[in-house]
Design an enzyme around this catalytic site. Sequence first.
Site, short mmCIF file in Angstrom:
data_model
loop_
_atom_site.label_atom_id
_atom_site.label_comp_id
_atom_site.label_asym_id
_atom_site.label_seq_id
_atom_site.Cartn_x
_atom_site.Cartn_y
_atom_site.Cartn_z
N TYR A 169 0.83 -1.21 0.00
CA TYR A 169 0.00 0.00 0.00
C TYR A 169 0.87 1.26 0.00
O TYR A 169 0.66 2.18 -0.81
CB TYR A 169 -0.93 -0.03 1.22
CG TYR A 169 -1.76 1.22 1.37
CD1 TYR A 169 -2.88 1.43 0.57
CD2 TYR A 169 -1.42 2.20 2.31
CE1 TYR A 169 -3.63 2.59 0.70
CE2 TYR A 169 -2.18 3.34 2.46
CZ TYR A 169 -3.28 3.53 1.64
OH TYR A 169 -4.02 4.68 1.78
N LYS A 173 1.19 4.17 -2.90
CA LYS A 173 0.87 5.58 -2.68
C LYS A 173 2.09 6.48 -2.95
O LYS A 173 1.95 7.66 -3.28
CB LYS A 173 0.33 5.79 -1.27
CG LYS A 173 -1.04 5.12 -1.05
CD LYS A 173 -2.11 5.71 -1.97
CE LYS A 173 -3.47 5.07 -1.80
NZ LYS A 173 -4.51 5.69 -2.61
N1 LIG Z 1 -8.93 6.27 5.54
C1 LIG Z 1 -7.68 6.68 5.69
O1 LIG Z 1 -7.15 6.78 6.80
C2 LIG Z 1 -6.86 7.07 4.47
C3 LIG Z 1 -5.63 7.70 4.69
C4 LIG Z 1 -4.85 8.06 3.58
C5 LIG Z 1 -5.31 7.79 2.30
N2 LIG Z 1 -6.50 7.17 2.14
C6 LIG Z 1 -6.94 6.92 0.76
O2 LIG Z 1 -8.22 7.47 0.57
C7 LIG Z 1 -8.96 6.68 -0.34
C8 LIG Z 1 -10.26 6.23 0.29
O3 LIG Z 1 -9.99 5.55 1.51
P1 LIG Z 1 -11.14 4.86 2.36
O4 LIG Z 1 -10.69 4.84 3.77
O5 LIG Z 1 -12.46 5.43 2.02
O6 LIG Z 1 -11.03 3.35 1.76
P2 LIG Z 1 -12.13 2.21 1.58
O7 LIG Z 1 -11.37 0.93 1.45
O8 LIG Z 1 -13.17 2.30 2.65
O9 LIG Z 1 -12.85 2.57 0.21
C9 LIG Z 1 -12.26 2.30 -1.02
C10 LIG Z 1 -13.35 2.31 -2.08
O10 LIG Z 1 -12.73 1.98 -3.33
C11 LIG Z 1 -13.50 0.98 -3.97
N3 LIG Z 1 -12.66 0.17 -4.85
C12 LIG Z 1 -11.73 -0.74 -4.48
N4 LIG Z 1 -11.20 -1.31 -5.56
C13 LIG Z 1 -11.81 -0.74 -6.64
C14 LIG Z 1 -11.70 -0.91 -8.04
N5 LIG Z 1 -10.87 -1.84 -8.57
N6 LIG Z 1 -12.46 -0.14 -8.84
C15 LIG Z 1 -13.33 0.77 -8.33
N7 LIG Z 1 -13.49 0.94 -7.00
C16 LIG Z 1 -12.73 0.20 -6.17
C17 LIG Z 1 -14.10 0.17 -2.85
O11 LIG Z 1 -15.25 -0.59 -3.28
C18 LIG Z 1 -14.44 1.25 -1.85
O12 LIG Z 1 -15.72 1.81 -2.09
C19 LIG Z 1 -8.03 5.54 -0.76
O13 LIG Z 1 -7.32 5.92 -1.91
C20 LIG Z 1 -7.10 5.44 0.41
O14 LIG Z 1 -5.88 4.86 0.06
C21 LIG Z 1 -7.29 6.79 3.19
#
Ligand SMILES: NC(=O)c1ccc[n+]([C@@H]2O[C@H](COP(=O)([O-])OP(=O)(O)OC[C@H]3O[C@@H](n4cnc5c(N)ncnc54)[C@H](O)[C@@H]3O)[C@@H](O)[C@H]2O)c1
Length: 263
Positions: A169, A173
Amino acid sequence: MDGSTEARSAFATDVRDRVVIVTGAGQGIGRVYAREFANSGARVIVADIDAANAEAAASGIVSDGGQAHAVRADVGDAGSVEAMAAAAQDTFGRIDVLINNAAIFSQLDRRGFEDIPLEEWNQVLHVNVTGSMMCARAVLPAMRAAGWGRIINISSSTVPLGLPGFMHYVTSKAAVIGMTRAMARELGADGITVNAIMPGLIETEVENRGRTDAVRERVLGMQCVDFLGRPNDLVGMLLFLASPASGYMTGQSVAVDGGCVHL
Ligand SMILES: NC(=O)c1ccc[n+]([C@@H]2O[C@H](COP(=O)([O-])OP(=O)(O)OC[C@H]3O[C@@H](n4cnc5c(N)ncnc54)[C@H](O)[C@@H]3O)[C@@H](O)[C@H]2O)c1
């Protein structure tokens, strides 16, 4: 709506009537991005591999008086991504903003890299990196034709932290940051900016398999502010990056993480 000096001189920070694709918008942070862009007057394509979640998110927006359309899209599949861009054009007639939010994230287990199955490693890199690139490719013709576009990639403050336990991951990123820089150089002359945000630890409605209270406490201790982030804490930066006001900023990756990392 073009990138001319006159258009930019308005310091317009609003996104009204912009057509915005949010990938991974069926749950978690992406769902809030979609809702808040719609609340700000944008027309939103709610794209997710989970069709039922995408439908639920889009219909929630519409029943609140916003404009949204659900599309089932797998960002790891070139044909599916092309169909997503076509659906945006068919539904709203243009594509102004792409938010590359979809990623394999919350379902990942925390483990040493020697224990990550190679198949999982490859899938995370494919969806999180190649998927974002393919989405950008798919929206390019529309943005180029308009001479204006905003591509916003979602990285993570786990990159400068080098957070252990999620090496695939974190690697994915980090690649997003390099891709953002190279893409910005390739697209600047087309009036298209490309920036990334690096969110910190963000709590959503979804259980995050790799997150423990000990992790939360450690992150809180590293932040400047004394609260854990929520999806809404990211929205202001995204609205800015999606608007004409950010036209002189491209190739940048901005940490929005309560001051956890300083770059
Ligand atoms: N939550 C955190 O703490 C955090 C921190 C830094 C970055 N992020 C980034 O923010 C974004 C959202 O995070 P989150 O916590 O909502 O994650 P999450 O895992 O809850 O949601 C991810 C979403 O992406 C969708 N997805 C996965 N694979 C897919 C594909 N092949 N095609 C289309 N959709 C797909 C999933 O169905 C889901 O709805 C991500 O890019 C994550 O890396 C999150």
